[in-house]
Design an enzyme around this catalytic site. Structure first.
Site, PDB file in Angstrom:
ATOM      1  N   SER A 131      67.830  19.724  65.571  1.00 40.40           N
ATOM      2  CA  SER A 131      68.041  18.387  66.084  1.00 40.40           C
ATOM      3  C   SER A 131      69.083  18.381  67.197  1.00 40.40           C
ATOM      4  O   SER A 131      68.938  19.090  68.184  1.00 40.40           O
ATOM      5  CB  SER A 131      68.408  17.469  64.899  1.00 40.40           C
ATOM      6  OG  SER A 131      68.366  16.125  65.260  1.00 40.40           O
ATOM      7  N   MET A 132      70.139  17.607  67.062  1.00 40.56           N
ATOM      8  CA  MET A 132      71.161  17.498  68.111  1.00 40.56           C
ATOM      9  C   MET A 132      71.818  18.842  68.381  1.00 40.56           C
ATOM     10  O   MET A 132      72.183  19.143  69.518  1.00 40.56           O
ATOM     11  CB  MET A 132      72.198  16.455  67.689  1.00 40.56           C
ATOM     12  CG  MET A 132      72.994  15.884  68.824  1.00 40.56           C
ATOM     13  SD  MET A 132      71.963  14.945  69.961  1.00 40.56           S
ATOM     14  CE  MET A 132      72.808  15.294  71.467  1.00 40.56           C
ATOM     15  N   GLY A 146      73.215  16.084  63.850  1.00 43.24           N
ATOM     16  CA  GLY A 146      74.194  15.024  63.639  1.00 43.24           C
ATOM     17  C   GLY A 146      73.881  13.831  64.508  1.00 43.24           C
ATOM     18  O   GLY A 146      72.768  13.692  65.024  1.00 43.24           O
ATOM     19  N   ASP A 202      58.750  17.343  63.755  1.00 47.75           N
ATOM     20  CA  ASP A 202      59.694  18.442  63.597  1.00 47.75           C
ATOM     21  C   ASP A 202      59.012  19.713  64.089  1.00 47.75           C
ATOM     22  O   ASP A 202      58.011  20.142  63.525  1.00 47.75           O
ATOM     23  CB  ASP A 202      60.100  18.628  62.128  1.00 47.75           C
ATOM     24  CG  ASP A 202      60.994  17.516  61.617  1.00 47.75           C
ATOM     25  OD1 ASP A 202      61.373  16.631  62.405  1.00 47.75           O
ATOM     26  OD2 ASP A 202      61.311  17.540  60.418  1.00 47.75           O
ATOM     27  N   HIS A 258      63.091  17.378  67.407  1.00 48.32           N
ATOM     28  CA  HIS A 258      62.291  16.233  66.978  1.00 48.32           C
ATOM     29  C   HIS A 258      62.843  14.977  67.639  1.00 48.32           C
ATOM     30  O   HIS A 258      63.844  15.007  68.339  1.00 48.32           O
ATOM     31  CB  HIS A 258      62.271  16.092  65.455  1.00 48.32           C
ATOM     32  CG  HIS A 258      63.621  15.873  64.841  1.00 48.32           C
ATOM     33  ND1 HIS A 258      63.798  15.698  63.506  1.00 48.32           N
ATOM     34  CD2 HIS A 258      64.872  15.799  65.369  1.00 48.32           C
ATOM     35  CE1 HIS A 258      65.074  15.528  63.232  1.00 48.32           C
ATOM     36  NE2 HIS A 258      65.748  15.586  64.354  1.00 48.32           N
TER      37      HIS A 258
END
Length: 159
Positions: free
Chosen positions: A57-58, A28, A132, A81
């Protein structure tokens, strides 16, 4: 604000009882994620994080920030990433340059947090987040992003 309020309430009830956070998220916004990160770090009660499927991610940064343990289900995955733009880039050169500087600042801040959480150097984290990078449960533990693998029975017994 909801997560903050819940953690605040649980801290008022007991500042020593561990709070469990179950995460299954593809990530997000950076600002929302940093708000959750700040809440975890400011909580007096330890926050134990569980990756029950995927933390990308987050969400991977939040998961790796658990202060009461960081546990994955056996087939859970993490992915790290660089920050991504979620919208088209428009504007004049100065505006685009400002956006670049903001994105680069986010990248440096997030990578510093990941380095702190994993025990890796900033250079090692920069190298792994330039694309990634997916981690299996075992790889996440080896990299220092998680503490162990659990299953449903472990959670039900409070382990």
């Amino acid at each position: 604000a909801s997560f903050f309020k819940q953690v605040l309430t649980l801290n008022e009830e007991s500042s020593t009882e561990t709070i469990d956070l179950y995460i299954n998220s593809t990530g997000g916004s950076v600002s929302a994620g940093l708000s959750i990160y700040d809440t975890i770090k400011l909580s007096k009660a330890p926050i134990r994080c569980f990756n029950i499927c995927e933390c990308y991610s987050m969400a991977a940064l939040i998961f790796s920030s658990g202060t009461g343990g960081r546990y994955l289900f056996p087939n859970a995955k993490l992915m790290l990433h660089e920050p991504l733009l979620g919208r088209p880039v428009t504007g004049n050169v100065s505006s685009i340059h400002s956006l670049y500087e903001t994105m680069n600042d986010h990248k440096q801040k997030l990578n510093a947090i990941i380095a702190e959480n994993s025990g890796k150097t900033l250079e090692e984290v920069n190298a792994i987040t330039d694309h990634d990078h997916y981690f299996s449960a075992t790889e996440a533990i080896e990299y220092g992003l998680a503490d162990g693998v659990v299953n449903y029975e472990n959670i039900m017994r409070g382990e």
